[in-house]
Scaffold this active site. Sequence first.
Site, PDB file in Angstrom:
ATOM      1  N   THR A  59       0.839  -1.207   0.000  1.00 44.27           N
ATOM      2  CA  THR A  59       0.000   0.000   0.000  1.00 44.27           C
ATOM      3  C   THR A  59       0.861   1.240   0.000  1.00 44.27           C
ATOM      4  O   THR A  59       1.857   1.306   0.719  1.00 44.27           O
ATOM      5  CB  THR A  59      -0.901   0.023   1.243  1.00 44.27           C
TER       6      THR A  59
ATOM      7  N   GLU B 107      10.319  -3.707  -1.021  1.00 51.00           N
ATOM      8  CA  GLU B 107      10.611  -4.983  -0.361  1.00 51.00           C
ATOM      9  C   GLU B 107      11.609  -5.825  -1.165  1.00 51.00           C
ATOM     10  O   GLU B 107      11.352  -6.141  -2.330  1.00 51.00           O
ATOM     11  CB  GLU B 107       9.319  -5.778  -0.165  1.00 51.00           C
TER      12      GLU B 107
ATOM     13  N   ASN C 155       7.075 -11.491   1.793  1.00 48.35           N
ATOM     14  CA  ASN C 155       5.653 -11.637   1.516  1.00 48.35           C
ATOM     15  C   ASN C 155       5.093 -13.011   1.854  1.00 48.35           C
ATOM     16  O   ASN C 155       3.883 -13.223   1.747  1.00 48.35           O
ATOM     17  CB  ASN C 155       5.373 -11.276   0.055  1.00 48.35           C
TER      18      ASN C 155
ATOM     19  N   SER D 267      -0.071  -9.391   4.291  1.00 46.60           N
ATOM     20  CA  SER D 267      -1.056  -8.400   3.847  1.00 46.60           C
ATOM     21  C   SER D 267      -1.121  -8.406   2.340  1.00 46.60           C
ATOM     22  O   SER D 267      -1.736  -7.561   1.762  1.00 46.60           O
ATOM     23  CB  SER D 267      -0.713  -7.017   4.372  1.00 46.60           C
TER      24      SER D 267
END
Lengths: 196, 205
Positions: free
Chosen positions: B1, B81, B200, B205
């Site tokens: 996000t 990430e 991840n 999420s």
Amino acid sequence: QTTGTVAQETSTGTPNGVTRPRGFRASGVAAGIKAGGSLDLALVVNDGPRREAAGVFTTNQVKAAPVLWSEQVLRERRLRAVVLNSGGANACTGPEGFQDTHTTAERAAELLDTGAIEIGVCSTGLIGQRLPMRALLDGLGAAVDGLADTERAGTDAATAVLTTDTRPKQACRTHPDGWSVGGMVKGAGMLAPNLA
Amino acid sequence: TMLAVVTTDAVVDGEGLQRSLLEASRGTFERLDVDGGTSTNDTVLLLSSGASGLTPAEEEFTELLTEVCADLVRQLQHDAEGATKAIDITVRGAVSESDAVGIARLTAEDNLVCTALFGSDPNWGRIVMAVGRSGATVDASSLEVTVNGVTLYSRGAPVAERDTVDLSGRDVEILVDLHLGEHSATVLTTDLSHGYVEENSAYSS
């Protein structure tokens, strides 16, 4: 022009994010939304004299409650403040989740002596879980108490929104005439914004 | 996000702010594509206090706003990430801007392209594959692919060895020239690393 960089790398005492332009205060507190006691609730307040605002939002057809709320209130093109939390996206949480966003805006408005329709709300974190509202609402009081127009306050706000990010991200520019633009952002994954 | 809050003390009315933000976002936030994941929560808010008492021309305001947004986006790219490479994919010579953006985004999202770059492999074949499956107007006989300044593929055939490209650094520039039109676009992305997968699979999420 003055270039802002990552706050951690340039601790000059001069705000280099949202508190750089005059008329803004910010804060970031540990409200207990995230486990571990890290900063997780940010507040950015516009002290005016004007309160114009604009926004762009995800084009994903599944929109989180804070997105639906903020889209609605921005129809008036005015914001007194923005509340942002990490530790939970408040997405896919049903009517109760939307009520949580509404309650957040109501509480912030009460603390700032304004109307809820002048409060934007943003959330980030895990999809599908309700936010711990008692902690969030208590944290809002601390966030209002901590408001300042300093570099530290801006950096705390930029830090409180982080999820898997490794550092706060801020930038600013000052026009030679004397007006400024400052900003903060978070995002490390699920990161392909399509906005409208 | 992605969440962003941008503030200004310039005097700009709400409609002007919205126009400037749309323009700035189109060339900055919307040109970042790390993993194809358009979030349920992506938001950019722009607030004006008017505390400077100064009213800039809209073009001037949009320009400075765009600079700040571009700076923020560059920081997002570098802190994504698992990122070990910051990759800029430029498509030029497209018949339309939407084609240029579409090709650049699809290439940025292509797992085979992004894993090759994690391995410092300038695998132009995967880039050509991604360009060709984009759905945009493409002519294989005029296509050209350049990685970090070395043209590897041109007009239907390889023209240089892959090992002539230096991908030892963090920054990677991919240039895809379609030689079909006048439109261009650049999309920022990263490689796809072990770190991204670990992040991840541990953080859901």
